[in-house]
Design an enzyme around this catalytic site. Structure first.
Site, mmCIF file in Angstrom:
data_model
loop_
_atom_site.group_PDB
_atom_site.id
_atom_site.type_symbol
_atom_site.label_atom_id
_atom_site.label_comp_id
_atom_site.label_asym_id
_atom_site.label_seq_id
_atom_site.Cartn_x
_atom_site.Cartn_y
_atom_site.Cartn_z
ATOM 1 N N ASP A 164 55.231 -101.894 37.543
ATOM 2 C CA ASP A 164 56.465 -102.540 36.814
ATOM 3 C C ASP A 164 56.075 -103.622 35.788
ATOM 4 O O ASP A 164 54.828 -103.355 35.406
ATOM 5 C CB ASP A 164 57.500 -103.223 37.840
ATOM 6 C CG ASP A 164 58.735 -103.410 37.426
ATOM 7 O OD1 ASP A 164 59.580 -102.169 37.362
ATOM 8 O OD2 ASP A 164 59.089 -104.228 36.851
ATOM 9 N N LYS B 208 60.824 -102.126 46.660
ATOM 10 C CA LYS B 208 60.335 -102.688 45.258
ATOM 11 C C LYS B 208 59.372 -103.799 45.765
ATOM 12 O O LYS B 208 59.626 -104.374 46.900
ATOM 13 C CB LYS B 208 61.364 -103.311 44.571
ATOM 14 C CG LYS B 208 61.050 -103.433 43.020
ATOM 15 C CD LYS B 208 61.175 -102.531 42.259
ATOM 16 C CE LYS B 208 60.751 -102.525 40.915
ATOM 17 N NZ LYS B 208 61.075 -101.539 39.841
#
Ligand code: GLU
Length: 445
Positions: free
Chosen positions: A167, A127
């Site tokens: 995201d 991430k």
């Protein structure tokens, strides 16, 4: 937690990363679920699988300087946490939001390991992101930021190494600018990012995938209760990409979605949300959700939190982490909610999860229920490798099959390890076992 070995693993995480509360929360939840797995499989402890899995393989933190429209130099902090590559290239989104810090990116990266494993596709977990707020910035400012961000990130990523995506705060516009800069610097064209535009290697259904997938997952939970979305009242928090396509699929399946929100407040439309208006406001005009009530006179806008006080049969938290607490959960249960599926990552606090599980509300945790986004990213990578583009129907069919499979494997693992119906345990266990087996067979690395 009852197991001393797992307690010591958690203590090490807390000592090594003090103050990182979201990260501690995510690790605690997974370790609690793994107690019966550790007790049944002593070899996991001997191979120190847990000590290894909680520690990221690599953490990259970098400066992102850029010049705003007034000519002033701005500096943000960018990062990419390459968490675990046992199952494939690191895979996971980039988040651009002022709240981004190492705790948030580590919690997201850690969750991503198990989520990606659950999809059955060959993807590791990672991430990244930056404490940059695209809100209120001009397109040119966003482009300059994305170019600066990618100028550093490009040296760490590759189609077979680490494949970022979107995201919160990173959508088609940001992916486009970052892909352009990557291509320019590296002089290669390959699928190094997912969520790309359809004209340059993006996959059909990727935009819809997280929201659709969440509803497909919820539908499986409802089938277990011998019911469906048909005629149900649905409350969905958020109004970004995940929420919008959760609304679309819930409506297609006959549900009536009555509420949406953003960080300022929430709208309630007793006649059912008009999705075409929401899409224009959010996707084209980039406005706040409160604007909806200027166009739909029967709808009401309320400032602040409180969306979970609206009575509903199905709740889909699709905004952000820890947006639904124990009191919200109690209110939902009191109002008769039968199913909750998380479209966001870790939107329910540990207290809220406890309330749902105790009340026997069907509860689909994020790492299972929102895996449709990254699953379709995996399908985008497969198409890019083949240099082919599949039809909408084909990708949607595969996405649906993956969500059904995630539900069934989480349900089976929960039963196998003694907590039938607890999909939190089931998802953590099913996701973990596969990664642990590979880590064992690949030796101490
Ligand atoms: N950000 C999404 C998630 O939380 C998608 C990641 C991806 O497509 O790589 O899973």
């Amino acid at each position: 937690m009852s197991n001393p070995y797992l307690c010591s693993v958690l203590e090490t995480v807390k000592r090594r990363y003090p103050g990182e509360s979201e990260f501690h929360q995510a690790v605690t939840e997974v370790l609690e679920s793994l107690v019966p797995v550790i007790e049944r499989n002593k070899d996991l402890q001997e191979a120190a699988i847990l000590e290894r899995i909680v520690e990221p393989e690599r953490q990259i933190i970098f400066r992102v300087p850029w010049v705003d429209d007034k000519g002033k130099v701005q500096v943000n902090r960018g990062m990419r946490i390459e968490y675990n590559s046992a199952l494939g290239p690191y895979k996971g989104g980039l988040r651009f939001h002022p709240s981004v810090n190492t705790s948030i990116i580590k919690f997201l990266g850690f969750e991503q390991i198990f989520k990606n494993s659950l999809t059955g596709l060959m993807m590791g977990g990672g991430k990244g992101g930056a404490d940059f707020d695209p809100k209120g910035k001009s397109d040119n400012e966003v482009m300059r930021f994305c170019q600066s961000f990618m100028t550093e990130l490009q040296r760490h990523i590759d189609a077979d190494t680490d494949v970022p995506a979107g995201d919160i705060g990173v959508g088609a516009r940001e992916i486009g600018y970052m892909f352009g800069q990557y291509r320019r610097i590296r002089n290669v064209w390959h699928g190094v990012l997912t969520g790309k535009g359809l004209d340059y290697g993006g996959s059909l259904v990727r935009t819809e995938a997280t929201g659709y997938g969440c509803v497909y997952f919820c539908d499986e939970m409802l089938k277990d209760k011998k019911t469906s979305f048909e005629g149900k009242t649905v409350v969905i928090s958020g109004s970004g990409n995940v929420a919008i396509y959760a609304v679309e699929k819930a409506q297609q399946l006959g549900g009536k979605v009555v509420a949406l929100s953003d960080s300022n407040g929430y709208i309630y439309d007793p006649d059912g949300i008009k999705l075409d208006i929401v899409k224009r406001l959010k996707e084209v005009e980039r406005k706040r959700i409160g604007e909806y009530v200027k166009e739909v006179k029967t709808a009401k806008y309320t400032e602040g939190k409180g969306i979970w006080t609206i009575p509903c049969d199905i709740a889909l938290p699709c905004a952000t982490q820890n947006e639904l607490d124990g009191n919200d959960a109690k209110t939902l249960v009191k109002n008769g909610v039968i199913a909750v599926a998380e479209g966001a990552n870790m939107p329910s606090t540990p207290d809220a999860v406890k309330v749902f599980l105790e009340a026997k509300t069907s509860f689909g945790p994020g790492k299972a229920a929102n895996a449709g986004g990254v699953a379709t990213s995996g399908l985008e990578m497969a198409q890019n490798s083949q240099r082919l583009a599949w039809s909408f129907e084909e990708v949607d069919r595969k996405l649906h099959a993956i969500m059904v499979n995630i539900h069934d494997s989480a349900k089976a693992a929960a039963e196998e390890y003694g907590t039938p119906g607890n999909l939190v345990n089931g998802a953590n266990i099913a996701g973990f076992v596969k990664v642990a087996n590979v880590m064992k067979s690949n030796g101490v690395i």
